[in-house]
Motif scaffolding. Structure first.
Motif, mmCIF file in Angstrom:
data_model
loop_
_atom_site.group_PDB
_atom_site.id
_atom_site.type_symbol
_atom_site.label_atom_id
_atom_site.label_comp_id
_atom_site.label_asym_id
_atom_site.label_seq_id
_atom_site.Cartn_x
_atom_site.Cartn_y
_atom_site.Cartn_z
ATOM 1 N N PHE A 29 0.922 -1.117 0.104
ATOM 2 C CA PHE A 29 0.002 -0.118 -0.055
ATOM 3 C C PHE A 29 0.900 1.219 -0.011
ATOM 4 O O PHE A 29 1.906 1.291 0.482
ATOM 5 C CB PHE A 29 -0.962 0.174 1.242
ATOM 6 N N SER A 30 0.537 2.312 -0.398
ATOM 7 C CA SER A 30 1.052 3.516 -0.605
ATOM 8 C C SER A 30 1.697 4.172 0.690
ATOM 9 O O SER A 30 2.705 4.668 0.705
ATOM 10 C CB SER A 30 0.444 4.448 -1.501
ATOM 11 N N ILE A 31 1.069 3.983 1.786
ATOM 12 C CA ILE A 31 1.155 4.461 2.869
ATOM 13 C C ILE A 31 1.726 3.418 3.904
ATOM 14 O O ILE A 31 1.052 2.208 4.008
ATOM 15 C CB ILE A 31 0.194 5.221 3.923
ATOM 16 N N ASN A 32 3.077 3.493 4.308
ATOM 17 C CA ASN A 32 3.715 2.330 4.898
ATOM 18 C C ASN A 32 5.124 2.864 5.511
ATOM 19 O O ASN A 32 5.489 3.882 5.278
ATOM 20 C CB ASN A 32 4.054 1.284 3.932
ATOM 21 N N LEU A 33 5.553 2.121 6.204
ATOM 22 C CA LEU A 33 7.041 2.332 6.743
ATOM 23 C C LEU A 33 7.921 1.203 6.712
ATOM 24 O O LEU A 33 7.394 0.131 6.945
ATOM 25 C CB LEU A 33 6.714 2.531 8.424
ATOM 26 N N MET A 34 8.982 1.381 6.137
ATOM 27 C CA MET A 34 10.012 0.344 5.917
ATOM 28 C C MET A 34 11.252 0.656 6.609
ATOM 29 O O MET A 34 11.571 1.918 6.725
ATOM 30 C CB MET A 34 10.244 0.194 4.284
ATOM 31 N N GLY A 35 12.001 -0.424 6.989
ATOM 32 C CA GLY A 35 13.249 -0.093 7.747
ATOM 33 C C GLY A 35 14.028 -1.257 8.076
ATOM 34 O O GLY A 35 13.809 -2.316 7.370
ATOM 35 N N TRP A 36 14.988 -0.964 8.774
ATOM 36 C CA TRP A 36 16.106 -2.033 9.045
ATOM 37 C C TRP A 36 16.233 -2.239 10.627
ATOM 38 O O TRP A 36 16.130 -1.112 11.241
ATOM 39 C CB TRP A 36 17.329 -1.833 8.509
ATOM 40 N N TYR A 37 16.061 -3.529 11.188
ATOM 41 C CA TYR A 37 16.409 -3.690 12.697
ATOM 42 C C TYR A 37 17.668 -4.806 12.371
ATOM 43 O O TYR A 37 17.916 -5.286 11.272
ATOM 44 C CB TYR A 37 15.150 -4.423 13.165
ATOM 45 N N ARG A 38 18.121 -4.791 13.555
ATOM 46 C CA ARG A 38 19.173 -5.882 13.703
ATOM 47 C C ARG A 38 19.373 -6.583 15.007
ATOM 48 O O ARG A 38 18.900 -6.063 15.902
ATOM 49 C CB ARG A 38 20.795 -5.143 13.496
ATOM 50 N N GLN A 39 19.900 -7.709 15.037
ATOM 51 C CA GLN A 39 20.159 -8.487 16.165
ATOM 52 C C GLN A 39 21.472 -9.145 16.114
ATOM 53 O O GLN A 39 21.655 -10.120 15.419
ATOM 54 C CB GLN A 39 18.981 -9.525 16.140
ATOM 55 N N ALA A 40 22.167 -8.784 17.258
ATOM 56 C CA ALA A 40 23.471 -9.433 17.598
ATOM 57 C C ALA A 40 23.165 -10.513 18.563
ATOM 58 O O ALA A 40 22.200 -10.740 19.094
ATOM 59 C CB ALA A 40 24.319 -8.313 18.296
ATOM 60 N N PRO A 41 24.064 -11.545 18.624
ATOM 61 C CA PRO A 41 24.182 -12.826 19.297
ATOM 62 C C PRO A 41 23.853 -12.381 20.796
ATOM 63 O O PRO A 41 24.516 -11.499 21.294
ATOM 64 C CB PRO A 41 25.248 -13.390 19.001
ATOM 65 N N VAL A 50 14.385 3.738 10.000
ATOM 66 C CA VAL A 50 13.193 3.436 9.375
ATOM 67 C C VAL A 50 12.875 4.699 8.462
ATOM 68 O O VAL A 50 13.691 5.661 8.784
ATOM 69 C CB VAL A 50 11.885 3.178 10.369
ATOM 70 N N ILE A 51 12.258 4.520 7.606
ATOM 71 C CA ILE A 51 11.737 5.762 6.675
ATOM 72 C C ILE A 51 10.180 5.474 6.275
ATOM 73 O O ILE A 51 9.834 4.377 5.958
ATOM 74 C CB ILE A 51 12.578 5.675 5.394
ATOM 75 N N THR A 52 9.612 6.666 6.233
ATOM 76 C CA THR A 52 8.348 6.760 5.843
ATOM 77 C C THR A 52 7.942 6.680 4.318
ATOM 78 O O THR A 52 9.146 6.739 3.658
ATOM 79 C CB THR A 52 7.590 7.965 6.434
ATOM 80 N N SER A 53 6.769 6.456 3.800
ATOM 81 C CA SER A 53 6.816 6.344 2.484
ATOM 82 C C SER A 53 7.014 7.680 1.863
ATOM 83 O O SER A 53 7.234 7.828 0.634
ATOM 84 C CB SER A 53 5.437 5.833 1.981
ATOM 85 N N GLY A 54 6.458 8.783 2.852
ATOM 86 C CA GLY A 54 6.915 10.045 2.221
ATOM 87 C C GLY A 54 8.443 10.763 2.290
ATOM 88 O O GLY A 54 8.856 11.663 1.764
ATOM 89 N N GLY A 55 9.210 9.482 2.780
ATOM 90 C CA GLY A 55 10.698 9.769 2.730
ATOM 91 C C GLY A 55 11.284 10.544 3.978
ATOM 92 O O GLY A 55 12.752 10.660 4.135
ATOM 93 N N THR A 56 10.722 10.374 5.074
ATOM 94 C CA THR A 56 11.260 10.848 6.321
ATOM 95 C C THR A 56 11.912 9.793 7.259
ATOM 96 O O THR A 56 11.324 8.890 7.370
ATOM 97 C CB THR A 56 9.976 11.643 7.362
ATOM 98 N N TYR A 97 8.437 -4.281 6.913
ATOM 99 C CA TYR A 97 7.502 -3.560 6.466
ATOM 100 C C TYR A 97 6.438 -3.460 7.325
ATOM 101 O O TYR A 97 5.936 -4.202 7.861
ATOM 102 C CB TYR A 97 7.195 -4.175 4.874
ATOM 103 N N LYS A 98 5.917 -2.232 7.590
ATOM 104 C CA LYS A 98 4.903 -2.114 8.346
ATOM 105 C C LYS A 98 3.702 -1.328 7.561
ATOM 106 O O LYS A 98 3.998 -0.241 7.119
ATOM 107 C CB LYS A 98 5.045 -1.002 9.536
ATOM 108 N N ASN A 99 2.486 -1.971 7.635
ATOM 109 C CA ASN A 99 1.339 -1.402 6.861
ATOM 110 C C ASN A 99 0.835 -0.140 7.449
ATOM 111 O O ASN A 99 1.171 0.176 8.783
ATOM 112 C CB ASN A 99 0.488 -2.448 5.891
ATOM 113 N N ALA A 100 -0.074 0.563 6.928
ATOM 114 C CA ALA A 100 -0.947 1.612 7.637
ATOM 115 C C ALA A 100 -1.843 1.160 8.725
ATOM 116 O O ALA A 100 -2.157 1.729 9.602
ATOM 117 C CB ALA A 100 -1.777 2.133 6.565
ATOM 118 N N TRP A 101 -2.059 -0.238 8.956
ATOM 119 C CA TRP A 101 -2.847 -0.608 10.043
ATOM 120 C C TRP A 101 -1.992 -1.296 11.352
ATOM 121 O O TRP A 101 -2.337 -1.820 12.062
ATOM 122 C CB TRP A 101 -3.784 -1.833 9.716
#
Length: 116
Positions: A29-41, A50-56, A97-101
Motif C-alpha cells: 500500500f502507498s502508506i507504509n513504513l519500511m526500515g531495518w532492524y538488527r540482532q546481535a548474538p 526506518v523511513i516513511t513512504s514520504g521519505g522521512t 515493512y509496516k502497513n498503515a494498520w
C-alpha cells in the motif's frame, strides 16, 4: 501478504562500507513504513533506521551520521548505506515493512560481520 527479499550483507573490515537492499512485493500500500532492524548474538532485536513512504527517516543514535536509509517507492525497495562500520555493528540485519494498520512483515535476515 508482503514478501521481503534482502541482499547486500557480508564481511567487511572496520571502517568499511556496505549497502543493504530490501525489495518488497505482494500487497503493498502507498502508506507504509519500511526500515531495518538488527540482532546481535545474545541481544534483543533493535531498530537501526526506518523511513516513511514520504521519505522521512529516523535513526538509532548509535548509527546517526554513519548510516543512511533511503527508498525507491517505484521499486518498493529500501536501502541502507552503512559507512564507518564498527565491530559492534556486527549482527543479522532484518528488513521490516509496516502497513498503515500496523501489521509487521519481516525479511529472512542478512548477516553483516565487521572485523576489527
Amino acid at each position: 501478504q508482503v514478501q521481503l527479499v534482502e541482499s547486500g550483507g557480508g564481511l567487511v573490515q572496520a571502517g568499511g562500507s556496505l549497502r543493504l537492499s530490501c525489495a518488497a512485493s505482494g500487497s503493498i500500500f502507498s502508506i507504509n513504513l519500511m526500515g531495518w532492524y538488527r540482532q546481535a548474538p545474545g541481544k534483543q532485536r533493535e531498530l537501526v533506521a526506518v523511513i516513511t513512504s514520504g521519505g522521512t527517516p529516523n535513526y538509532a543514535d548509535s548509527v546517526k551520521g554513519r548510516f543512511t536509509i533511503s527508498r525507491d517507492n517505484a521499486k518498493n525497495t529500501v536501502y541502507l548505506q552503512m559507512s564507518s562500520l564498527k565491530p559492534e555493528d556486527t549482527a543479522v540485519y532484518y528488513c521490516n515493512y509496516k502497513n498503515a494498520w500496523g501489521k509487521d512483515y519481516w525479511g529472512q535476515g542478512t548477516q553483516v560481520t565487521v572485523s576489527s
